[in-house]
Design a protein around this motif. Sequence first.
Motif, PDB file in Angstrom:
ATOM      1  N   LEU A  46       4.552 -17.706  59.717  1.00 65.10           N
ATOM      2  CA  LEU A  46       5.621 -17.621  58.702  1.00 65.10           C
ATOM      3  C   LEU A  46       5.393 -16.442  57.738  1.00 65.10           C
ATOM      4  CD1 LEU A  46       5.959 -21.429  57.834  1.00 65.10           C
ATOM      5  CD2 LEU A  46       7.415 -20.068  59.347  1.00 65.10           C
ATOM      6  N   GLY A  47       4.412 -15.593  58.082  1.00 69.18           N
ATOM      7  CA  GLY A  47       4.111 -14.455  57.188  1.00 69.18           C
ATOM      8  C   GLY A  47       3.200 -14.856  56.049  1.00 69.18           C
ATOM      9  N   GLY A  48       2.302 -15.814  56.316  1.00 67.48           N
ATOM     10  CA  GLY A  48       1.389 -16.267  55.270  1.00 67.48           C
ATOM     11  C   GLY A  48       0.228 -15.310  55.057  1.00 67.48           C
ATOM     12  N   GLY A  49      -0.622 -15.674  54.079  1.00 72.23           N
ATOM     13  CA  GLY A  49      -1.803 -14.862  53.784  1.00 72.23           C
ATOM     14  C   GLY A  49      -1.704 -14.222  52.410  1.00 72.23           C
ATOM     15  N   ALA A  50      -2.899 -13.973  51.831  1.00 77.23           N
ATOM     16  CA  ALA A  50      -2.955 -13.473  50.451  1.00 77.23           C
ATOM     17  C   ALA A  50      -2.558 -11.997  50.348  1.00 77.23           C
ATOM     18  CB  ALA A  50      -4.374 -13.670  49.904  1.00 77.23           C
ATOM     19  N   LEU A  51      -2.844 -11.204  51.376  1.00 75.15           N
ATOM     20  CA  LEU A  51      -2.462  -9.782  51.292  1.00 75.15           C
ATOM     21  C   LEU A  51      -0.944  -9.652  51.204  1.00 75.15           C
ATOM     22  CD1 LEU A  51      -5.067  -8.347  53.799  1.00 75.15           C
ATOM     23  CD2 LEU A  51      -4.733  -7.524  51.458  1.00 75.15           C
ATOM     24  N   TYR A  52      -0.218 -10.378  52.035  1.00 80.59           N
ATOM     25  CA  TYR A  52       1.245 -10.347  51.945  1.00 80.59           C
ATOM     26  C   TYR A  52       1.724 -10.926  50.607  1.00 80.59           C
ATOM     27  CZ  TYR A  52       2.294  -9.422  56.944  1.00 80.59           C
ATOM     28  OH  TYR A  52       2.439  -8.868  58.190  1.00 80.59           O
ATOM     29  N   LEU A  57      -9.593   1.567  49.088  1.00 84.49           N
ATOM     30  CA  LEU A  57      -8.630   2.585  49.507  1.00 84.49           C
ATOM     31  C   LEU A  57      -8.978   3.937  48.906  1.00 84.49           C
ATOM     32  CD1 LEU A  57      -5.424   0.483  48.678  1.00 84.49           C
ATOM     33  CD2 LEU A  57      -6.417   0.801  50.946  1.00 84.49           C
ATOM     34  N   GLY A  58      -8.410   4.980  49.484  1.00 88.32           N
ATOM     35  CA  GLY A  58      -8.478   6.314  48.883  1.00 88.32           C
ATOM     36  C   GLY A  58      -7.075   6.877  48.832  1.00 88.32           C
ATOM     37  N   PHE A  59      -6.686   7.393  47.651  1.00 82.90           N
ATOM     38  CA  PHE A  59      -5.387   8.060  47.490  1.00 82.90           C
ATOM     39  C   PHE A  59      -5.711   9.526  47.207  1.00 82.90           C
ATOM     40  CE2 PHE A  59      -4.702   3.649  46.591  1.00 82.90           C
ATOM     41  CZ  PHE A  59      -3.427   3.365  47.034  1.00 82.90           C
ATOM     42  N   GLY A  60      -5.913  10.291  48.241  1.00 79.87           N
ATOM     43  CA  GLY A  60      -6.455  11.634  48.031  1.00 79.87           C
ATOM     44  C   GLY A  60      -7.836  11.495  47.422  1.00 79.87           C
ATOM     45  N   GLU A  61      -8.031  12.131  46.265  1.00 78.76           N
ATOM     46  CA  GLU A  61      -9.339  12.104  45.592  1.00 78.76           C
ATOM     47  C   GLU A  61      -9.558  10.804  44.816  1.00 78.76           C
ATOM     48  OE1 GLU A  61     -11.620  15.165  45.303  1.00 78.76           O
ATOM     49  OE2 GLU A  61     -10.520  15.107  47.193  1.00 78.76           O
ATOM     50  N   VAL A  62      -8.482  10.033  44.623  1.00 77.42           N
ATOM     51  CA  VAL A  62      -8.552   8.866  43.738  1.00 77.42           C
ATOM     52  C   VAL A  62      -8.940   7.622  44.546  1.00 77.42           C
ATOM     53  CG1 VAL A  62      -7.258   7.437  42.101  1.00 77.42           C
ATOM     54  CG2 VAL A  62      -6.714   9.880  42.328  1.00 77.42           C
ATOM     55  N   LEU A  63      -9.960   6.926  44.060  1.00 71.94           N
ATOM     56  CA  LEU A  63     -10.374   5.693  44.738  1.00 71.94           C
ATOM     57  C   LEU A  63      -9.583   4.506  44.202  1.00 71.94           C
ATOM     58  CD1 LEU A  63     -14.240   6.124  44.799  1.00 71.94           C
ATOM     59  CD2 LEU A  63     -12.720   5.978  46.785  1.00 71.94           C
ATOM     60  N   GLY A  64      -9.342   3.538  45.053  1.00 74.40           N
ATOM     61  CA  GLY A  64      -8.652   2.334  44.598  1.00 74.40           C
ATOM     62  C   GLY A  64      -9.264   1.132  45.276  1.00 74.40           C
ATOM     63  N   HIS A  65      -9.534   0.078  44.505  1.00 75.67           N
ATOM     64  CA  HIS A  65      -9.927  -1.150  45.193  1.00 75.67           C
ATOM     65  C   HIS A  65      -9.328  -2.347  44.489  1.00 75.67           C
ATOM     66  CE1 HIS A  65     -13.077  -2.679  42.447  1.00 75.67           C
ATOM     67  NE2 HIS A  65     -13.341  -1.432  42.217  1.00 75.67           N
ATOM     68  N   PHE A  66      -9.030  -3.360  45.283  1.00 80.71           N
ATOM     69  CA  PHE A  66      -8.484  -4.582  44.695  1.00 80.71           C
ATOM     70  C   PHE A  66      -8.917  -5.780  45.510  1.00 80.71           C
ATOM     71  CE2 PHE A  66      -5.053  -3.353  47.678  1.00 80.71           C
ATOM     72  CZ  PHE A  66      -4.765  -4.557  48.300  1.00 80.71           C
ATOM     73  N   ASP A  67      -8.871  -6.935  44.847  1.00 75.84           N
ATOM     74  CA  ASP A  67      -9.036  -8.171  45.596  1.00 75.84           C
ATOM     75  C   ASP A  67      -7.870  -9.085  45.305  1.00 75.84           C
ATOM     76  OD1 ASP A  67     -10.125 -10.268  43.440  1.00 75.84           O
ATOM     77  OD2 ASP A  67     -11.143  -8.351  43.123  1.00 75.84           O
ATOM     78  N   CYS A  68      -7.640  -9.988  46.218  1.00 76.58           N
ATOM     79  CA  CYS A  68      -6.496 -10.887  46.091  1.00 76.58           C
ATOM     80  C   CYS A  68      -6.837 -12.175  46.822  1.00 76.58           C
ATOM     81  CB  CYS A  68      -5.246 -10.258  46.700  1.00 76.58           C
ATOM     82  SG  CYS A  68      -5.390  -9.895  48.459  1.00 76.58           S
ATOM     83  N   GLY A  69      -6.175 -13.246  46.445  1.00 76.09           N
ATOM     84  CA  GLY A  69      -6.461 -14.488  47.148  1.00 76.09           C
ATOM     85  C   GLY A  69      -5.683 -15.649  46.595  1.00 76.09           C
ATOM     86  N   PHE A  70      -5.666 -16.731  47.332  1.00 74.98           N
ATOM     87  CA  PHE A  70      -5.160 -17.963  46.758  1.00 74.98           C
ATOM     88  C   PHE A  70      -6.142 -19.116  46.933  1.00 74.98           C
ATOM     89  CE2 PHE A  70      -3.687 -18.420  50.959  1.00 74.98           C
ATOM     90  CZ  PHE A  70      -2.630 -17.561  51.246  1.00 74.98           C
TER      91      PHE A  70
END
Length: 328
Positions: free
Chosen positions: A173-179, A219-232
């Motif tokens: 059904l399209g479940g999951g925390a990333l979605y 993640l990397g956005f060019g030179e810029v680093l990005g990180h995140f966490d998510c969950g339920f």
Amino acid sequence: MDQTTAPPLRWGLLGAGRITEGALIPALRAQGAALVAIGCRDAARGQDYAQRHGIPHALSYADLLAREDIDAVYIGLHNSAHLPWTLAALAAGKHVLCEKPLALDAGEVRRMQQAQAASGRLVHEAFMYRYHPQIERLCALVHGGELGELQAMRGAFGFRLDRAQDSRWDPTLGGGALYDVGCYPLSLMRLLTGARPQVHDVRARRGGQGVDVLAHVVLGFGEVLGHFDCGFSLPALDAYFEVIGTRGSARLTHPFLAKGIETELVVRIGETQRTERFAAVDPYRLMVAHFERAVRGHAALRWGLDDALEQAEALDAIFARLQWSEAR
Ligand SMILES: NC(=O)c1ccc[n+]([C@@H]2O[C@H](COP(=O)([O-])OP(=O)(O)OC[C@H]3O[C@@H](n4cnc5c(N)ncnc54)[C@H](OP(=O)(O)O)[C@@H]3O)[C@@H](O)[C@H]2O)c1
């Protein structure tokens, strides 16, 4: 005719669900929209929902879309229903405001683009957080140079999902925390950088019926680093978002869910700190107001299917790198 003298836009709502009840119906009402019909799989439940909310008609989804007195539909269904009902609504000549994630992958967005081109109607992914003034302010801070050169972004969005019966547990059904929630920090990182991410690492815990219930993404956005966490599977609601420049940083305390509360942006430059405060607003209403202006031709839709496609492509790349965290 301006927005105040024009007749109200006539809406149909697909799905007698929670976010529709808690956020969209109040936002549409506050905006002066005409709520014509609710679409529900179950006739009795639909009637009850319609009565509680003063909506004249409760119908099947197909009957709702067949009505000529509906200009736009809001799709508040579980994620795997977004594609088929967006296509059906466009084929019926309706404008579409559809919940996030608009699509399960980039291929679905491309199908929506084709259908949209044929219908001439608008499709908008309902990322309401972007309409909060604090987001515009964060963008201005990042691009105005006060923080120096952007180096990194970090964020989190999670909560505790206690309901045993919920589409979020079900991969079909399209479940999951990333979605469900990871899509927000991803979207904000894309908004701030205007770039497509490179995916460095994705780890997730599996739960429910086989979905990601907790995930970490680098993640990397060019030179810029990005990180995140998510969950339920978190003990309680947990959300923040921070940008880090070469001179300073800025942190939003309520980046994504900020309806009706005063919010703060904490800016640190060297040793100094200030807090910028934002009055309570309803981002859902601001989103609906913008969408209605775009439908009436009074504004260009700020984020269309091109943006939704880049978001879906980024999610595709994240899923392609996902490694489950359980020990082998
Ligand atoms: N923007 C936001 O702040 C926000 C917040 C929460 C959720 N969302 C998004 O909004 C959408 C709906 O979320 P929600 O929490 O409101 O969902 P929900 O109440 O659990 O479900 C919404 C509707 O989807 C249909 N549905 C749910 N599970 C189904 C199943 N197993 N089989 C067939 N139909 C099913 C039902 O339609 P019927 O009534 O016709 O049976 C239900 O009323 C999701 O895409 C979610 O990502 C957005």
